[in-house]
Write a protein that holds these residues in place. Structure first.
Motif, PDB file in Angstrom:
ATOM      1  N   LEU A 177      23.888  95.393  66.242  1.00  0.00           N
ATOM      2  CA  LEU A 177      24.774  94.379  66.808  1.00  0.00           C
ATOM      3  C   LEU A 177      25.201  93.361  65.749  1.00  0.00           C
ATOM      4  O   LEU A 177      26.359  92.930  65.720  1.00  0.00           O
ATOM      5  CB  LEU A 177      24.113  93.680  67.988  1.00  0.00           C
ATOM      6  N   GLN A 178      24.270  92.981  64.879  1.00  0.00           N
ATOM      7  CA  GLN A 178      24.597  92.032  63.813  1.00  0.00           C
ATOM      8  C   GLN A 178      25.611  92.638  62.854  1.00  0.00           C
ATOM      9  O   GLN A 178      26.567  91.977  62.450  1.00  0.00           O
ATOM     10  CB  GLN A 178      23.324  91.621  63.053  1.00  0.00           C
ATOM     11  N   ALA A 179      25.443  93.900  62.497  1.00  0.00           N
ATOM     12  CA  ALA A 179      26.389  94.571  61.603  1.00  0.00           C
ATOM     13  C   ALA A 179      27.758  94.683  62.255  1.00  0.00           C
ATOM     14  O   ALA A 179      28.791  94.485  61.599  1.00  0.00           O
ATOM     15  CB  ALA A 179      25.867  95.953  61.222  1.00  0.00           C
ATOM     16  N   GLU A 180      27.789  94.969  63.541  1.00  0.00           N
ATOM     17  CA  GLU A 180      29.062  95.060  64.264  1.00  0.00           C
ATOM     18  C   GLU A 180      29.758  93.703  64.289  1.00  0.00           C
ATOM     19  O   GLU A 180      30.969  93.609  64.069  1.00  0.00           O
ATOM     20  CB  GLU A 180      28.799  95.549  65.685  1.00  0.00           C
ATOM     21  N   LYS A 181      28.995  92.638  64.516  1.00  0.00           N
ATOM     22  CA  LYS A 181      29.558  91.293  64.533  1.00  0.00           C
ATOM     23  C   LYS A 181      30.126  90.932  63.167  1.00  0.00           C
ATOM     24  O   LYS A 181      31.234  90.393  63.067  1.00  0.00           O
ATOM     25  CB  LYS A 181      28.467  90.296  64.936  1.00  0.00           C
ATOM     26  N   GLU A 182      29.376  91.237  62.108  1.00  0.00           N
ATOM     27  CA  GLU A 182      29.846  90.939  60.760  1.00  0.00           C
ATOM     28  C   GLU A 182      31.105  91.739  60.430  1.00  0.00           C
ATOM     29  O   GLU A 182      32.017  91.218  59.788  1.00  0.00           O
ATOM     30  CB  GLU A 182      28.748  91.222  59.744  1.00  0.00           C
ATOM     31  N   LYS A 183      31.167  92.973  60.875  1.00  0.00           N
ATOM     32  CA  LYS A 183      32.350  93.801  60.633  1.00  0.00           C
ATOM     33  C   LYS A 183      33.560  93.199  61.332  1.00  0.00           C
ATOM     34  O   LYS A 183      34.654  93.127  60.755  1.00  0.00           O
ATOM     35  CB  LYS A 183      32.108  95.219  61.129  1.00  0.00           C
ATOM     36  N   GLN A 184      33.397  92.755  62.573  1.00  0.00           N
ATOM     37  CA  GLN A 184      34.498  92.141  63.313  1.00  0.00           C
ATOM     38  C   GLN A 184      34.961  90.854  62.637  1.00  0.00           C
ATOM     39  O   GLN A 184      36.162  90.585  62.537  1.00  0.00           O
ATOM     40  CB  GLN A 184      34.089  91.870  64.757  1.00  0.00           C
ATOM     41  N   GLU A 185      34.014  90.056  62.151  1.00  0.00           N
ATOM     42  CA  GLU A 185      34.371  88.821  61.447  1.00  0.00           C
ATOM     43  C   GLU A 185      35.133  89.149  60.174  1.00  0.00           C
ATOM     44  O   GLU A 185      36.101  88.477  59.820  1.00  0.00           O
ATOM     45  CB  GLU A 185      33.125  88.000  61.136  1.00  0.00           C
ATOM     46  N   TRP A 186      34.701  90.181  59.475  1.00  0.00           N
ATOM     47  CA  TRP A 186      35.358  90.601  58.237  1.00  0.00           C
ATOM     48  C   TRP A 186      36.785  91.052  58.530  1.00  0.00           C
ATOM     49  O   TRP A 186      37.717  90.734  57.789  1.00  0.00           O
ATOM     50  CB  TRP A 186      34.560  91.729  57.595  1.00  0.00           C
ATOM     51  N   GLU A 187      36.983  91.781  59.614  1.00  0.00           N
ATOM     52  CA  GLU A 187      38.311  92.279  59.963  1.00  0.00           C
ATOM     53  C   GLU A 187      39.233  91.147  60.409  1.00  0.00           C
ATOM     54  O   GLU A 187      40.445  91.233  60.244  1.00  0.00           O
ATOM     55  CB  GLU A 187      38.208  93.335  61.058  1.00  0.00           C
ATOM     56  N   ARG A 188      38.686  90.084  60.981  1.00  0.00           N
ATOM     57  CA  ARG A 188      39.494  88.961  61.450  1.00  0.00           C
ATOM     58  C   ARG A 188      39.925  88.029  60.326  1.00  0.00           C
ATOM     59  O   ARG A 188      40.886  87.297  60.459  1.00  0.00           O
ATOM     60  CB  ARG A 188      38.728  88.146  62.486  1.00  0.00           C
ATOM     61  N   GLU A 189      39.187  88.030  59.218  1.00  0.00           N
ATOM     62  CA  GLU A 189      39.527  87.128  58.116  1.00  0.00           C
ATOM     63  C   GLU A 189      40.880  87.498  57.539  1.00  0.00           C
ATOM     64  O   GLU A 189      41.187  88.681  57.377  1.00  0.00           O
ATOM     65  CB  GLU A 189      38.471  87.217  57.009  1.00  0.00           C
ATOM     66  N   PRO A 190      41.692  86.481  57.226  1.00  0.00           N
ATOM     67  CA  PRO A 190      42.991  86.788  56.616  1.00  0.00           C
ATOM     68  C   PRO A 190      42.775  87.361  55.218  1.00  0.00           C
ATOM     69  O   PRO A 190      41.923  86.907  54.467  1.00  0.00           O
ATOM     70  CB  PRO A 190      43.695  85.431  56.566  1.00  0.00           C
ATOM     71  N   LYS A 191      43.543  88.360  54.914  1.00  0.00           N
ATOM     72  CA  LYS A 191      43.434  88.997  53.614  1.00  0.00           C
ATOM     73  C   LYS A 191      44.329  88.256  52.625  1.00  0.00           C
ATOM     74  O   LYS A 191      45.516  88.082  52.857  1.00  0.00           O
ATOM     75  CB  LYS A 191      43.869  90.472  53.689  1.00  0.00           C
ATOM     76  N   ALA A 192      43.752  87.809  51.535  1.00  0.00           N
ATOM     77  CA  ALA A 192      44.520  87.123  50.503  1.00  0.00           C
ATOM     78  C   ALA A 192      45.200  88.171  49.628  1.00  0.00           C
ATOM     79  O   ALA A 192      44.565  89.164  49.242  1.00  0.00           O
ATOM     80  CB  ALA A 192      43.598  86.253  49.658  1.00  0.00           C
ATOM     81  N   PRO A 193      46.463  87.985  49.323  1.00  0.00           N
ATOM     82  CA  PRO A 193      47.125  88.955  48.449  1.00  0.00           C
ATOM     83  C   PRO A 193      46.522  88.909  47.058  1.00  0.00           C
ATOM     84  O   PRO A 193      46.111  87.857  46.571  1.00  0.00           O
ATOM     85  CB  PRO A 193      48.579  88.490  48.443  1.00  0.00           C
ATOM     86  N   ALA A 194      46.456  90.052  46.444  1.00  0.00           N
ATOM     87  CA  ALA A 194      45.886  90.131  45.092  1.00  0.00           C
ATOM     88  C   ALA A 194      46.834  89.475  44.106  1.00  0.00           C
ATOM     89  O   ALA A 194      48.052  89.593  44.215  1.00  0.00           O
ATOM     90  CB  ALA A 194      45.651  91.591  44.712  1.00  0.00           C
ATOM     91  N   ARG A 195      46.277  88.765  43.156  1.00  0.00           N
ATOM     92  CA  ARG A 195      47.112  88.122  42.139  1.00  0.00           C
ATOM     93  C   ARG A 195      47.578  89.179  41.140  1.00  0.00           C
ATOM     94  O   ARG A 195      46.823  90.090  40.811  1.00  0.00           O
ATOM     95  CB  ARG A 195      46.297  87.066  41.385  1.00  0.00           C
ATOM     96  N   PRO A 196      48.790  89.048  40.675  1.00  0.00           N
ATOM     97  CA  PRO A 196      49.267  90.018  39.690  1.00  0.00           C
ATOM     98  C   PRO A 196      48.417  89.977  38.437  1.00  0.00           C
ATOM     99  O   PRO A 196      48.008  88.933  37.973  1.00  0.00           O
ATOM    100  CB  PRO A 196      50.704  89.565  39.376  1.00  0.00           C
ATOM    101  N   GLY A 197      48.113  91.137  37.915  1.00  0.00           N
ATOM    102  CA  GLY A 197      47.333  91.217  36.681  1.00  0.00           C
ATOM    103  C   GLY A 197      45.836  91.210  36.905  1.00  0.00           C
ATOM    104  O   GLY A 197      45.063  91.383  35.980  1.00  0.00           O
ATOM    105  N   ARG A 198      45.398  90.972  38.130  1.00  0.00           N
ATOM    106  CA  ARG A 198      43.948  90.957  38.410  1.00  0.00           C
ATOM    107  C   ARG A 198      43.634  91.960  39.493  1.00  0.00           C
ATOM    108  O   ARG A 198      44.274  91.999  40.528  1.00  0.00           O
ATOM    109  CB  ARG A 198      43.491  89.576  38.864  1.00  0.00           C
ATOM    110  N   GLU A 199      42.622  92.727  39.256  1.00  0.00           N
ATOM    111  CA  GLU A 199      42.192  93.692  40.269  1.00  0.00           C
ATOM    112  C   GLU A 199      40.719  93.751  40.340  1.00  0.00           C
ATOM    113  O   GLU A 199      40.002  93.508  39.472  1.00  0.00           O
ATOM    114  CB  GLU A 199      42.735  95.074  39.954  1.00  0.00           C
TER     115      GLU A 199
END
Length: 83
Positions: free
Chosen positions: A61-83
C-alpha cells in the motif's frame, strides 16, 4: 516457509544452549508436553505468518501511494544540454 524450516532446524539441533533440557525431555518421554509444545510452536508460526502478511500488505500500500504521488507530480521539462 523459511520460519518453519528454521524452527525445525532449531528443534533438531536442540535449540540454543538447551542440550540438558532436551536430553531430560527425551528421557521422560512425556508425549503430552511434546504435543503441547508443538501446538504452541504452530501457534507462533501462524502468528508470525499473519504478521508477515500484514507487513507485506502495508509495504504494498505504501509503494502504491508513493507511485500515485510520483505520477501526480508535475514533470519539469529537461533543460537543453543536460540529461
Amino acid at each position: 516457509m523459511t520460519v518453519a524450516a528454521l524452527v525445525v532446524q532449531l528443534m533438531s539441533a536442540g535449540g540454543a544452549g538447551a542440550q540438558g533440557e532436551q536430553t531430560a525431555g527425551r528421557q521422560q518421554g512425556d508425549p503430552g508436553s511434546i504435543s503441547t509444545n508443538l501446538s504452541a510452536l504452530k501457534g507462533e508460526v501462524s502468528s508470525l505468518s499473519e504478521r508477515f502478511k500484514a507487513a507485506r500488505e502495508r509495504r504494498r500500500l505504501q509503494a502504491e501511494k508513493e507511485k500515485q504521488e510520483w505520477e501526480r507530480e508535475p514533470k519539469a521539462p529537461a533543460r537543453p544540454g543536460r540529461e
